[in-house]
Design an enzyme around this catalytic site. Sequence first.
Site, mmCIF file in Angstrom:
data_model
loop_
_atom_site.group_PDB
_atom_site.id
_atom_site.type_symbol
_atom_site.label_atom_id
_atom_site.label_comp_id
_atom_site.label_asym_id
_atom_site.label_seq_id
_atom_site.Cartn_x
_atom_site.Cartn_y
_atom_site.Cartn_z
ATOM 1 N N SER A 1209 0.918 -1.168 0.216
ATOM 2 C CA SER A 1209 0.057 0.312 -0.207
ATOM 3 C C SER A 1209 0.859 1.217 0.076
ATOM 4 C CB SER A 1209 -0.927 -0.020 1.155
ATOM 5 O OG SER A 1209 -0.130 0.180 2.493
ATOM 6 N N HIS A 1210 0.328 2.351 -0.417
ATOM 7 C CA HIS A 1210 1.020 3.718 -0.204
ATOM 8 C C HIS A 1210 1.504 3.927 0.971
ATOM 9 C CE1 HIS A 1210 -0.354 4.029 -4.446
ATOM 10 N NE2 HIS A 1210 -1.642 4.286 -3.858
ATOM 11 N N CYS A 1211 0.856 3.754 2.079
ATOM 12 C CA CYS A 1211 1.578 4.099 3.229
ATOM 13 C C CYS A 1211 2.670 3.095 3.602
ATOM 14 C CB CYS A 1211 0.348 3.736 4.449
ATOM 15 S SG CYS A 1211 0.913 4.271 6.234
ATOM 16 N N ARG A 1214 5.867 4.467 1.555
ATOM 17 C CA ARG A 1214 6.247 5.491 2.184
ATOM 18 C C ARG A 1214 7.075 5.439 3.536
ATOM 19 N NH1 ARG A 1214 1.503 7.739 0.049
ATOM 20 N NH2 ARG A 1214 0.392 7.811 2.288
#
Length: 1627
Positions: A1209-1211, A1214
Amino acid sequence: MGGLWSSGSPRQPGIYVDTVEADAGWMAFEITVAGLAGDICLHWGVGKHSVEEWIVPVDSQARTVPAAKRVPGALQTAFPHPRRNERKVRLEINNDAGLKGCQFVLHKKPDEWLKDGSRNFILDFSKVADSSGFRELVEAAAQENPAAKVSCYSSSGIEVAILAVLQDGGCDVQAIVRSGRDLVLQYGLAGEDRRWTSSTRLRLQKMQGDISMGQMRLEKDLNKYLMFVLHDPTVDQWLKDAGRDFAFKLPGNFGRGKPAKPQGSGFSPVRLQRRASKLFSTFVEEVQRGEPDAKTSSWTVPGNYGLEVVVLGTAAETACNVHMLVHAKVALVVQYGLAGEDRAWKFSKRLPLVRAGTDKWEASFEIPACSMEKFLMFVFHDGAPTFFDLNNCVHTVSAGNRWIKHGPHDFEFEMPFHEDWAIEEALEAEETPIQLFSHLNSREIRSGLRAVSSESAKKRLKGIDESGVVDKKIIEDGRKDRSLMARSQFLQQRPSRQSRADICFSAFELQGDAGSLDVSCMSLGDSHAKIEIRAWLHPRLGDCVMHFGVFETSQSRGWTSATEIHSVEWPSDMIKVDSQACQIPLQRMGDGIHMLDLSLIAHVECDGSETVRVPDIGGLGFVLKPVTKDVWVKPNDGGDAEVRFLRQKPWRQFGPPENMGSGGPWAFVAEKILSQEMGNHMSLKRRYENCLEFLQDFEKCSGCQMRRLQSWRTLIQIDSSKAVWSRTPSMPLIDGSYDEEEFWSWIFVWQRLSFQQFLTWERNINTQPRQLAAAINQLTQRLAELWKSTPSCRIWIRWTLSTMGRGGSAGQKIRDEILVIMHAHHIKEIHGTYYEQWHQKLHNNTTPADIGICRAIIAYLQSGGDIGVYWKVLAEHSITKEQLASYSRPITTEPYMVQTDIGRLIRDFERYLDILRSVHDALDLNLAVDHANDCLPGELQGRLRDVCNMGGTGFSSLDQGHGKFMRVAAARDAALAVLNDMGTDANVIKKLLVIDYILETQQSVLVQGMAALTTSWLPPLVEQMRSLLIGLIGNVPLEPELSALLADWNSFASQCASRHNEDSALLLKALADRISRVVGDLCDKYQRMMGPKAAFLGEAVGMPRRNIDVFVDEVLRGTSLMAISLLLQRLEPVLRNIAQLPPWQIVSPVEEPIQGVFKLIDKMTGVQGEIFQTPTILLSGAVSGEEEVPDGVLGVLVRSAQEAPDILSHCAVRARNFKVLIATCFDQSISEQLAQDFAEKWVEVRCRPDGHLTVTEVERPSAQANEQAAKKEEQERERHIARKAKTVKMNLRNDLGCSWCVCPEEMTKANVGSKSLNLALLKPKLPADSGIFTPQAMALPFGTMQKCLTAECNKDILPVLEKVLGRLQPDSSNEEAQVIFEEAQQLVESMRFPEPLKKALAETMEDVGSRDGEDRLLQLFREEDAWQAIKGVWSSMFALRPWVSLAKAGRSFHDLNMAVLVQELVEAKYAFVLHTVNPFTKDKDELYGEIVAGRGETLVGNFSGRALSFAVRRGGEPRVLSYPSKSVALHTQPCLIFRSDSNAEDLEGFAGAGLFESVCAEEDKGGFQRLHRLDIVEDATYRTNLLRRIAEIGWVTEEAFDSIPQDIEGCVDVRDRIFLVQSRPQV
């Protein structure tokens, strides 16, 4: 929206919307409010993507005249002062803005919100053209027939026009209807009384679009009206004009005025026809002797039914009691309502007849005096199916759904009259106004209607003859006329008084037409308030005093003497009556008007966003007393008048503000419940009657109708057909029914509090047992009918039904049999003795407490007179000595041993206990089965008897417990099949719902008992889960994911349990995780919906805090939800052990230990934008995958897998970029122990990629280290402020010298981001035989947005956008920034499409297509859809997440450039993400991937559940690490996708993955996943081959980019071809 046109005459009170002329490029509406006083504003928003959406537009999209002001989440426009009792707001909509609709509510200050029933008013712009076309068609038809009479109607979103012209001695009629449905017109003729004399059906013919037409020829006769209704046969729904039949007055002298006479009439009140049986005659005579004052009428209906009907009506001071006796061979339901002279039903209620003997039936109900009309209208309904059993095969035979009338007419009974009643003649308008919206149920509208029509209203009082004689006293005609005129003026001025009452306003109509009274409370500055009491009182009363007490708080029930209250300036002529009441004379103002003003202290409180002034007292309770008469004058409901100054309106706590600007569509229910419960008069019967009124409101407001459901077999079966992937999901997502569930949650919480005795069962009111039983029968029957017609709320309705007694036919026996026992055993009726006191309580107010009292008496007699046993049994039923003494007929003494045969007395009381339980106790399985036996199929009866005979829910071993569970499950499965049969009658449903509730409770008890015993044997657990899922589906059939879960469980669970291997355990674990999430979401929903309501009502009635806190837990404890949760707890450790799963999954690993304060949070979204000054490690609830990790957070431990982000996922991406630890715990006991041991402590966390993680408490750094850390933090704060200062600088004008579009060959690092560039570089590098496909693509380069903003067509938008973004400051809070960004996004969305960009897009797509030999891009290009998607990508730059992330990285918006990658959207069967180097083990020879069904947004976005994850070593076979537990799959549509392609990946220190939106030109269609229909789950060979191919493509791509590890996104299309949509270097 309905089209409107009307004459210039004043409109009736209501809300109207008209289309009006507008400037070019705009459409305009005029919203008119008629007949409403006070300060009113329009609270509104618009829909961008759908009519139901609510967003706040900017002026370039939508505006109003007068201008609107922005409030949180909405715009508000004040209505100007009225002209001709009307006020208007002009709403203008920009056609280029692409808006779908507008929603609004009306806000009447201070705290009243007016809606369209339970929903917001909605204008659907797509229907404006349809309405205009309808209007033009009608106008054209009228012009062709200038002599035609035309009338138009609008109701329920349908428009009707009737044109009639006299011709050749008859009348030709044309009906024009605008509706999206295929309707039938049912019509007939009627006289002045508007009673149908004939009935004909006419199928309307489609003309154009949704307009239909029909023609009819009427021959001249004595009738004056054409009556008609519309019928939708597909859902069996009748559409009427606000609840009445449409009535069209025929033109000219078509009818000559004599109304059609009703056929047949009631015969002698006492004598029955000869056909009546002798037994029934005797029954009627017995009842008549018991009701000697009753007015009686009777009827006979010949035919198969042999129906005889007798109605007895007894007029009392406050109500009319109706007792209906029927001789019939079958069970019937009576449908009744009141009507005036026109016989038009004012309302409709249903009540099942209760058996009173062989072929004898009865029903009782009460009609309040304030609702009285001249006639009681009724019909009978026979729709019950009959079950019979042939060779164990159950059949259902419908009784034909027949309605029984008196000949062709409804039965009518002229109501008796009481001398204290007054009757107003009905107010009629000659023509029904065409209203789009009208709050016909509003008290204010009704009084306003009377005020508007007061000059024509003729009021008369019972007992006042033409000579003016009243009770033998002469009143001068002039004085009477002046007084009645003053009353009309008083009512006319009431809205004005209400508009000044900014604290509260209450209005009362007094009994016996004694007058009208209202109380206004208004603020006088910050510290004082004023109470104004104004009344019109009938001259016969003379001077009056107000007899009153004070409520010290808004929750107080008892009166406090005004002499004890010092915050009010009481008048000097006030006198004290007793310790609770005082009296103050009302001041006469002339012509029957009286007044009283009081000044009191008030204080200021904050209520949400408003400042409110609250009096220092809670309210007043009062009655009036004439000075010369010893009588009390009360409101129509018979209770004291009560005015309460609520410190906080109950709805402030509930619901989102956009729902009505004030919190919840059914919030008024809370206020009405509280008002009723805080009154001085209440009983179970009245509470049930109040509940029935709420149900009627619900049906009116919600438009309740049957929703077509799948059959029960379809809901629970496995679909074994071969899955074929398509663009339309087979199990689509369905919008929830929040509004309806909000209503039912109020009703259930209210009735549950009553069931638990936290609400009184009787207070200052008497109820005969027969009347209570009748009220229970009526309410439970209505609940069963609504359960059938409202599938979205079935669980709430069943829960509500479980709080009520059975009712039945034994109500009168409670009253009679206690006397039989007392006489049989010579127990004298001596006042003050125990048995006489109980007899008086039973006679006047029987309640469920009588079951406990009776059991206590029996126990006392069996013990030989041990009084301790008596009190012990009472305590077991929660009955105290104080409660016994508090009854209106108190029990203050103790039982005694009677001089009789005690054994016979005990047996008599045991039989009497059965009578009490038959009325009050619905939750005893044996009783419930006995009462339902006559209507259940044989197989179900046998299974239920098997459960009754199994010896309760105790067991000594797991095998015995499982055996009992499955016996209950078999009975429940059979009951649910009958319940969910569409042909099952409501009376059967009522009985079976109670049985199902009891069986579910038994299942839950058995599961709780087995939870204490450990087992590793899976098959019993799997069987129990299946049964519980079936039970849950039976009560929430519109939760489609449950059906998907059950189908998957049926397909896989048994095989997985029997195989007992690692792969099977992983699959079973995925199914269990999804069940856990869905059940958890349901539990959370019920907690949210019940918890605050229970707290609000509970606190108001003094419920102990502990009971409030456990309210929801007690409700859920006996349900399938709790049982499933317990089963999952037993399954989890077994599955993890078989699958050899570690307790942690390391989503974002860190190589070094981290230290910080261990903090607990509910969810990550709650700390977005926060800066943690001390190094922090979070133990978090839900982490969706979309959040930003806050500054200062070094690690995030997620409590459970059900709330965890995907690894890719994006989280997670990052977090890995910033070296922040994210780990998911798979063992709930571990996360609970961490929370208990380390909260707010300084800890160290170490982790390993294999899932091993430890948390230990360590010594906090020294003071010197703290000082250095503080210095570092200060420097970081300074840098943060500097970063934010830099962040607010934005480039809106410099287009970087870009061209409008670039094709792949023109893409460079200077003009596009890494998504576009890597795709352009990849294609020529791939081997020709690689089997890798790439979608056709082009891009809008950096600077295109700025180039559009500076284009001539958008010159008006750019300066406004600059001004809005100019408000963004370095110290702006996240909340302030959010408001600014919302405005900026709306401005971007309102940009116009420059012609050069349109041309460049088409030319570039054509160029790309010519190079590839296929015009795939150009074929999918739709100008309007493309422009909306491009703006969607650009507007995502102006959002809170980029703002926070840029500030965190010290970057500026000025550094940020946005290109838009335009691609064809592949029809994806599966989507995947690959990391060519395993991100957890760092093994360069092992690839890690995740794959989901449908488009990949469910993988990288905020979608619950996990993907199928796998790992492959070079040269090895794929290894599944987890199976999918996602709920949703997104089905792509044939269109283009516009991907955000920023330079964020190239900005140092900034992880831009997932911050910006990618938008499909056509929205995906979501559907719930069914794993058993996915080849990748169901077919092991297919799965292995596909995963191997995907892995090989990953390595080929890595090699094409010089062996640099790659982060790859791709998909598998319906032909199993693999497409790469983007590739970039792996972080």
